[in-house]
Design an enzyme around this catalytic site. Structure first.
Site, PDB file in Angstrom:
ATOM      1  N   LYS A 174       0.871  -1.192   0.000  1.00  8.21           N
ATOM      2  CA  LYS A 174       0.000   0.000   0.000  1.00  8.21           C
ATOM      3  C   LYS A 174       0.898   1.228   0.000  1.00  8.21           C
ATOM      4  CE  LYS A 174      -2.445   3.089   2.609  1.00  8.21           C
ATOM      5  NZ  LYS A 174      -1.759   4.040   1.834  1.00  8.21           N
ATOM      6  N   GLU A 249       8.529   0.287  11.630  1.00 11.22           N
ATOM      7  CA  GLU A 249       9.565   1.336  11.537  1.00 11.22           C
ATOM      8  C   GLU A 249       8.838   2.649  11.735  1.00 11.22           C
ATOM      9  OE1 GLU A 249      12.643   0.697  11.232  1.00 11.22           O
ATOM     10  OE2 GLU A 249      12.926  -1.098  10.018  1.00 11.22           O
ATOM     11  N   CYS A 283      12.684  10.043   9.212  1.00  9.78           N
ATOM     12  CA  CYS A 283      12.429   9.565  10.574  1.00  9.78           C
ATOM     13  C   CYS A 283      13.690   9.601  11.423  1.00  9.78           C
ATOM     14  CB  CYS A 283      11.900   8.147  10.501  1.00  9.78           C
ATOM     15  SG  CYS A 283      12.916   7.121   9.433  1.00  9.78           S
ATOM     16  N   GLU A 383       8.068  14.825  17.276  1.00  9.32           N
ATOM     17  CA  GLU A 383       8.707  14.659  15.965  1.00  9.32           C
ATOM     18  C   GLU A 383       8.237  15.794  15.058  1.00  9.32           C
ATOM     19  OE1 GLU A 383       7.572  11.288  13.489  1.00  9.32           O
ATOM     20  OE2 GLU A 383       9.668  11.089  12.907  1.00  9.32           O
TER      21      GLU A 383
END
Ligand code: NAD
Length: 493
Positions: A174, A249, A283, A383
């Site tokens: 996806k 992840e 990330c 983040e």
């Protein structure tokens, strides 16, 4: 204008609705992509299962699977300019960076995975004890689901799909609707190189419904997910429905520690690269900078000077160093964190500006550096996923290690020092899946990548990249056939 359709069982499947693919550099619609629904998840899983059982791919020797991947590497190389251009236009990756990031890394990692497949031994003799011998076999799991975000679409498609298929699985990938094109290029190339139809299927769709249906699907046996920590929790819950294997992840909040004996020129440039690469949309970005008190002032001065030399603008222009962020929503989220830093009392040390030629409809957030930050401020705790750096001062190594670890994230950290032994000792105490010493962002294939704590679990790349997509089976053979009777005789008359 290109219109991308879903890829299910080797067929291009269009749907009644579509998404616009918008270039973040200028706001133009550059393509459309079919919007899949839960019915397409069912079709794709069924196609993957059929291919797993009937295409012969799982029985194909691993070295022949590796041939397919290596041929694909050549074709990706031949289409490098096209893929770089797609990456710049669709993803905002500066074109100078795209050749390495969007083509070079995928190629390097595909070559590494293919090399692993060449030495992959499915059956290992495990023991020989009297008349009993044992084999340990690593066999494919079946239908795997890969879910990827928009930030490194080809690289992450490679990390999911290539080791999964090299292990003999079929996969439903996806992709994110904002950056679909390069996964379709990968699928087209793999198909040209001999991958049977249905082994790699590509769908799009709403994360919650389509992603939710895929991750809860009873015929999917493993999920490899890259995305935010919040979504990772949902994926894990969905996977529990039929006890799927999961690799997650997730997000990060990298701590970057500069010791007094660091080579400051290298550390300044490394710090900038660590939080500005791909406009900070990585990330593993190093967004919390801890600088030793004794070098703090000169370090910050050099950092600002170097940052001010960077050109922010049109990602397709080779003069651009920093491109736009993904879209208006990402930009608004980053800007709200910048606002929160002001409100919470941080000092704006530097903020760049888009170049005069940058398109006014582009989603530009220039490099932004805050000092006088404390770890509890939102900008230092959450983040950012954008080009924003929080700078903090330290004088005591033990205290800075504690501060660096004072987060639920644990993806990547870094230490800058000329004393490699001291830096390695500190690296040992940092809670992160990767600690770079005098470096940032380098991800060679042989090194496994993944998180500690809420940055996820499981690893991609590294020597277990292919075995991560296998189930272990023991085949235990008693040549005499008497073992069971001998054991029974202990309890039966
Ligand atoms: P996201 O979690 O919102 O979306 C990631 C993918 O998951 C998308 O394809 C999305 O459609 C899908 N999704 C959304 N909801 C879902 C659900 N309920 N079930 C299943 N799938 C669902 O993340 P994002 O904002 O698009 O991407 C940025 C995030 O990804 C950041 O947090 C970043 O740190 C993380 N990331 C991690 C790594 C890594 O390797 N650790 C690499 C790149 C990005």
């Amino acid at each position: 204008m290109p219109h991308y359709t879903l890829l299910i069982g080797g067929e291009h499947v269009d749907t009644s609705e579509s998404y616009d693919v918008v270039s973040p550099g200028n706001g133009e619609v550059i393509a459309t992509v079919a919007k899949g629904g839960v019915e397409h998840v069912d079709l794709a899983v069924a196609a993957a299962e059929r291919a797993f059982k009937e295409s012969g791919w799982r029985e194909t020797p691993a070295h022949v699977r590796a041939d397919v991947v290596e041929k694909a590497v050549e074709q990706i190389g031949a289409r490098a300019a096209e893929i770089s251009e797609l990456s710049a236009r669709e993803n905002g990756t500066p074109i100078r960076l795209a050749g390495g990031l969007s083509v070079g890394f995928p190629i390097m990692h595909m070559q590494y995975f293919a090399g692993l497949a060449r030495t992959f031994v499915a059956d290992r003799p495990a023991y020989a004890n009297g008349s009993v011998t044992g084999i340990i076999r690593n066999e494919p799991i079946g239908v795997v689901a890969g879910i990827i975000p928009w930030n490194f679409p080809l690289l992450l498609a490679v990390w999911k799909a290539v080791p999964a298929i090299l292990a003999g699985n079929s996969i439903v990938l996806k992709v994110d609707e904002k950056t679909p094109s390069t996964a379709f290029v990968l699928a087209e190339i793999l198909s040209d190189c001999g991958l049977p139809a249905g082994v790699l299927n590509i769908i799009t769709g709403d994360g919650e419904t389509v992603g939710g249906h895929l991750t809860a699907h009873p015929r999917v046996r493993k999920i490899s997910f890259t995305g935010s920590t919040a979504t990772g929790r949902t994926v894990m819950r969905n996977a529990a429905a039929n006890v799927k294997q999961v690799t997650l992840e997730l997000g990060g909040k990298g701590a970057n520690i500069v010791l007094p004996d660091a080579d400051l020129d290298l550390a300044v440039d490394g710090t900038l690269w660590g939080f500005l690469m791909h406009a900070g949309q990585a990330c593993e970005s190093g967004t919390r900078l801890f600088v030793h008190d004794s070098i703090y002032d000169s370090f910050v001065e050099r950092l600002v000077k170097r940052a001010s030399e960077l050109t922010v603008g049109d990602p397709t222009d080779p003069a651009t160093d920093i491109g736009p962020v993904m879209n208006a929503a990402q930009r608004a989220r980053i800007e709200s964190l910048i606002d929160s830093a002001f409100e919470e009392g941080a000092t704006l040390e530097y903020q760049g500006k888009p170049s005069a030629t940058a398109h006014e409809a582009g989603q530009f957030v220039p490099p932004t550096i805050f000092t006088n930050v404390t770890s509890s401020m939102r900008v230092a705790a959450e983040e950012v996923f954008g080009p924003v750096l929080s700078v903090m001062r330290f004088s005591d190594v033990d205290a800075v290690v504690e501060e660096a670890n004072n987060t639920e994230y644990g993806l990547a950290s870094g230490v800058w020092s000329r004393d490699i032994a001291a830096a390695t000792e500190i690296a040992g105490r940092l809670e992160a899946g990767t600690v770079w010493i005098n470096d940032w962002h380098s991800l060679p294939g042989p090194l496994p990548f993944g998180g500690h704590k809420q940055s996820g679990f499981g690893r991609e790349m590294g020597p277990n990249a292919i075995t991560a997509f296998t189930n272990e089976k023991v085949i235990s053979i008693d040549q005499s056939g008497r073992g069971a009777r001998a054991a029974w005789s202990l309890v039966l008359p």
